[in-house]
Design an enzyme around this catalytic site. Structure first.
Site, PDB file in Angstrom:
ATOM      1  N   VAL A  38      -4.967   5.454   4.982  1.00  0.00           N
ATOM      2  CA  VAL A  38      -5.767   6.446   4.256  1.00  0.00           C
ATOM      3  C   VAL A  38      -6.117   7.610   5.190  1.00  0.00           C
ATOM      4  O   VAL A  38      -5.995   8.778   4.817  1.00  0.00           O
ATOM      5  CB  VAL A  38      -7.043   5.808   3.653  1.00  0.00           C
ATOM      6  CG1 VAL A  38      -7.848   6.858   2.901  1.00  0.00           C
ATOM      7  CG2 VAL A  38      -6.684   4.665   2.710  1.00  0.00           C
TER       8      VAL A  38
ATOM      9  N   GLU B 281       1.466   6.220  12.191  1.00  0.00           N
ATOM     10  CA  GLU B 281       0.477   5.187  11.862  1.00  0.00           C
ATOM     11  C   GLU B 281       0.825   3.929  12.642  1.00  0.00           C
ATOM     12  O   GLU B 281       1.943   3.422  12.552  1.00  0.00           O
ATOM     13  CB  GLU B 281       0.453   4.867  10.358  1.00  0.00           C
ATOM     14  CG  GLU B 281      -0.651   3.838  10.068  1.00  0.00           C
ATOM     15  CD  GLU B 281      -0.592   3.181   8.705  1.00  0.00           C
ATOM     16  OE1 GLU B 281      -0.007   3.755   7.769  1.00  0.00           O
ATOM     17  OE2 GLU B 281      -1.144   2.061   8.596  1.00  0.00           O
ATOM     18  N   GLY B 282      -0.135   3.416  13.388  1.00  0.00           N
ATOM     19  CA  GLY B 282       0.084   2.179  14.121  1.00  0.00           C
ATOM     20  C   GLY B 282       0.216   0.996  13.170  1.00  0.00           C
ATOM     21  O   GLY B 282       0.223   1.140  11.946  1.00  0.00           O
TER      22      GLY B 282
ATOM     23  N   THR C  94       5.129  -4.382   7.652  1.00  0.00           N
ATOM     24  CA  THR C  94       5.237  -5.811   7.317  1.00  0.00           C
ATOM     25  C   THR C  94       4.461  -6.082   6.024  1.00  0.00           C
ATOM     26  O   THR C  94       3.722  -5.219   5.542  1.00  0.00           O
ATOM     27  CB  THR C  94       4.673  -6.705   8.447  1.00  0.00           C
ATOM     28  OG1 THR C  94       3.282  -6.441   8.579  1.00  0.00           O
ATOM     29  CG2 THR C  94       5.362  -6.449   9.770  1.00  0.00           C
TER      30      THR C  94
ATOM     31  N   LYS D  57       5.897   5.326  10.419  1.00  0.00           N
ATOM     32  CA  LYS D  57       5.306   3.990  10.506  1.00  0.00           C
ATOM     33  C   LYS D  57       6.357   3.136  11.201  1.00  0.00           C
ATOM     34  O   LYS D  57       7.398   2.805  10.604  1.00  0.00           O
ATOM     35  CB  LYS D  57       5.000   3.468   9.085  1.00  0.00           C
ATOM     36  CG  LYS D  57       4.466   2.050   9.034  1.00  0.00           C
ATOM     37  CD  LYS D  57       2.960   1.986   9.126  1.00  0.00           C
ATOM     38  CE  LYS D  57       2.471   0.537   9.175  1.00  0.00           C
ATOM     39  NZ  LYS D  57       1.032   0.413   9.263  1.00  0.00           N
TER      40      LYS D  57
ATOM     41  N   VAL E 108      -8.116  -1.539   7.845  1.00  0.00           N
ATOM     42  CA  VAL E 108      -9.359  -0.782   8.082  1.00  0.00           C
ATOM     43  C   VAL E 108      -9.271   0.673   7.635  1.00  0.00           C
ATOM     44  O   VAL E 108     -10.267   1.390   7.715  1.00  0.00           O
ATOM     45  CB  VAL E 108      -9.797  -0.798   9.572  1.00  0.00           C
ATOM     46  CG1 VAL E 108     -10.193  -2.185  10.008  1.00  0.00           C
ATOM     47  CG2 VAL E 108      -8.736  -0.201  10.472  1.00  0.00           C
ATOM     48  N   GLY E 109      -8.103   1.119   7.197  1.00  0.00           N
ATOM     49  CA  GLY E 109      -8.027   2.500   6.714  1.00  0.00           C
ATOM     50  C   GLY E 109      -7.088   3.412   7.483  1.00  0.00           C
ATOM     51  O   GLY E 109      -7.132   4.631   7.316  1.00  0.00           O
ATOM     52  N   LYS E 110      -6.183   2.837   8.285  1.00  0.00           N
ATOM     53  CA  LYS E 110      -5.239   3.673   9.044  1.00  0.00           C
ATOM     54  C   LYS E 110      -4.378   4.536   8.128  1.00  0.00           C
ATOM     55  O   LYS E 110      -4.165   5.712   8.396  1.00  0.00           O
ATOM     56  CB  LYS E 110      -4.298   2.802   9.897  1.00  0.00           C
ATOM     57  CG  LYS E 110      -4.958   2.014  10.994  1.00  0.00           C
ATOM     58  CD  LYS E 110      -3.935   1.245  11.824  1.00  0.00           C
ATOM     59  CE  LYS E 110      -3.136   0.212  11.059  1.00  0.00           C
ATOM     60  NZ  LYS E 110      -3.929  -0.931  10.576  1.00  0.00           N
TER      61      LYS E 110
HETATM   62  N1  LIG Z   1     -11.561   6.834   2.823  1.00  0.00           N
HETATM   63  C1  LIG Z   1     -11.193   5.858   1.981  1.00  0.00           C
HETATM   64  N2  LIG Z   1     -11.212   6.073   0.644  1.00  0.00           N
HETATM   65  C2  LIG Z   1     -10.856   5.107  -0.217  1.00  0.00           C
HETATM   66  N3  LIG Z   1     -10.475   3.881   0.147  1.00  0.00           N
HETATM   67  C3  LIG Z   1     -10.439   3.594   1.458  1.00  0.00           C
HETATM   68  C4  LIG Z   1     -10.774   4.571   2.446  1.00  0.00           C
HETATM   69  N4  LIG Z   1     -10.620   4.006   3.662  1.00  0.00           N
HETATM   70  C5  LIG Z   1     -10.202   2.752   3.452  1.00  0.00           C
HETATM   71  N5  LIG Z   1     -10.085   2.487   2.125  1.00  0.00           N
HETATM   72  C6  LIG Z   1      -9.708   1.213   1.484  1.00  0.00           C
HETATM   73  O1  LIG Z   1      -9.267   0.316   2.469  1.00  0.00           O
HETATM   74  C7  LIG Z   1      -7.996  -0.213   2.117  1.00  0.00           C
HETATM   75  C8  LIG Z   1      -7.209  -0.436   3.370  1.00  0.00           C
HETATM   76  O2  LIG Z   1      -6.902   0.833   3.916  1.00  0.00           O
HETATM   77  P1  LIG Z   1      -5.491   1.102   4.593  1.00  0.00           P
HETATM   78  O3  LIG Z   1      -4.393   0.587   3.756  1.00  0.00           O
HETATM   79  O4  LIG Z   1      -5.486   2.543   4.944  1.00  0.00           O
HETATM   80  O5  LIG Z   1      -5.667   0.196   5.902  1.00  0.00           O
HETATM   81  P2  LIG Z   1      -4.643   0.041   7.086  1.00  0.00           P
HETATM   82  O6  LIG Z   1      -5.452  -0.061   8.328  1.00  0.00           O
HETATM   83  O7  LIG Z   1      -3.624   1.100   7.015  1.00  0.00           O
HETATM   84  O8  LIG Z   1      -3.969  -1.365   6.770  1.00  0.00           O
HETATM   85  P3  LIG Z   1      -2.601  -1.969   7.363  1.00  0.00           P
HETATM   86  O9  LIG Z   1      -3.001  -2.689   8.616  1.00  0.00           O
HETATM   87  O10 LIG Z   1      -2.139  -2.895   6.288  1.00  0.00           O
HETATM   88  O11 LIG Z   1      -1.653  -0.842   7.623  1.00  0.00           O
HETATM   89  C9  LIG Z   1      -7.383   0.823   1.175  1.00  0.00           C
HETATM   90  O12 LIG Z   1      -6.430   0.255   0.329  1.00  0.00           O
HETATM   91  C10 LIG Z   1      -8.583   1.323   0.462  1.00  0.00           C
HETATM   92  O13 LIG Z   1      -8.898   0.432  -0.596  1.00  0.00           O
HETATM   93 MG   LIG Z   2      -1.555   0.930   6.779  1.00  0.00          MG
END
Ligand SMILES: Nc1ncnc2c1ncn2[C@@H]1O[C@H](COP(=O)(O)OP(=O)(O)OP(=O)(O)O)[C@@H](O)[C@H]1O
Ligand SMILES: [Mg+2]
Length: 234
Positions: free
Chosen positions: A17, A111-112, A41, A37, A13-15
């Site tokens: 980013v 980051e969770g 996984t 982190k 969901v974007g954690k």
């Molecule tokens: N503000 C943003 N700008 C651009 N892309 C974004 C943004 N927020 C989310 N995304 C998109 O969503 C994808 C998933 O985001 P991210 O990797 O941060 O999720 P996560 O919650 O960290 O995932 P995980 O559970 O695997 O750690 C990114 O690879 C990107 O494509």
């Molecule tokens: Mg992540």
């Protein structure tokens, strides 16, 4: 410990980013930062979006080495508990907690993994780690359909454990939000009585682009109630 734990309503969901944008903005403002982190996984999965793996993106905005950021790494794309089990290991909560760097001179963004109730071991998940660390939460959430329920559930789970939530961050927030997205933002804020911020779409995983987007988040306010940084030991 001065910092934030960035959790999310789900995996993907974007954690990362949000964490990277915060770290890049903080570093650009002269803040001494660290990223962590606890467990990574799905290490072998190719990133479908072209964004680097979490620990590499977080390394690029902190100057840390990627392996230092994520000391526990597993190939299977599964919950940390299952990924460890598939590799013949078991995650020890005490060891996990001890692996979080306690540097009083730096601001840490943890980051969770997955969402707030994702397990590391029986009875110990992201929520328990946040409580052990005493870090307030930032919740990354999608702006679109389905986010009200996922976000409110996450906020209820945080509240049940007495965790502080600094804000929900809707990401990526579009330049021209739809009526649905605007309504979601307002509904979450009103229903949960929580601050809701937005992170604009970052076009490429570059530190300067992340810093520009992160600078629009009120991170100073989010950190203000945390312990002030202490000068590093000479
Ligand atoms: N503000 C943003 N700008 C651009 N892309 C974004 C943004 N927020 C989310 N995304 C998109 O969503 C994808 C998933 O985001 P991210 O990797 O941060 O999720 P996560 O919650 O960290 O995932 P995980 O559970 O695997 O750690 C990114 O690879 C990107 O494509
Ligand atoms: Mg992540």
């Amino acid at each position: 410990m001065r910092g934030l734990l960035v959790t999310g309503t789900d995996t993907g969901v974007g954690k990362t980013v949000v964490s990277a944008a915060l770290l890049a903005a903080m570093a650009a403002a002269g803040e001494r930062v660290r990223a962590h982190k606890p467990v990574l996984t799905g290490l072998d999965d190719a990133a479908p979006s072209g964004w680097p793996p979490d620990h590499e993106l977080l390394a690029s905005v902190t100057g840390m080495c990627a392996e230092e950021i994520a000391p526990l790494r597993y190939a299977p794309a599964a919950s940390p508990q299952l990924a460890a089990a598939l590799c013949g290991e078991r995650i020890d909560p005490a060891h996990l907690l001890a692996s979080v760097p306690a540097d009083p001179g730096r601001t840490i963004i943890v980051e969770g993994v997955g969402g707030l109730l994702t397990p590391f071991a029986d009875g110990y998940g992201v929520r328990e780690l946040a409580a052990s660390l005493g870090l307030p939460l930032v919740v990354a959430a999608r702006p679109g359909l389905g986010t009200i329920n996922h976000t409110l559930l996450t906020l209820e789970a945080a509240k049940a454990a007495g965790l502080q939530v600094r804000a929900v961050v809707l990401t990526p927030w579009p330049e021209r939000p739809s009526a649905l997205e605007l309504s979601n933002r307002e509904t979450i804020a009103r229903t949960a009585g929580v601050a809701v911020a937005e992170l604009a779409r970052v076009m490429a995983p570059q530190p300067d682009a992340l810093a520009r987007a992160g600078a629009r988040l009120p991170w100073r306010k989010w950190l203000a109630a945390s312990a002030p940084p202490q000068p590093a030991a000479a």
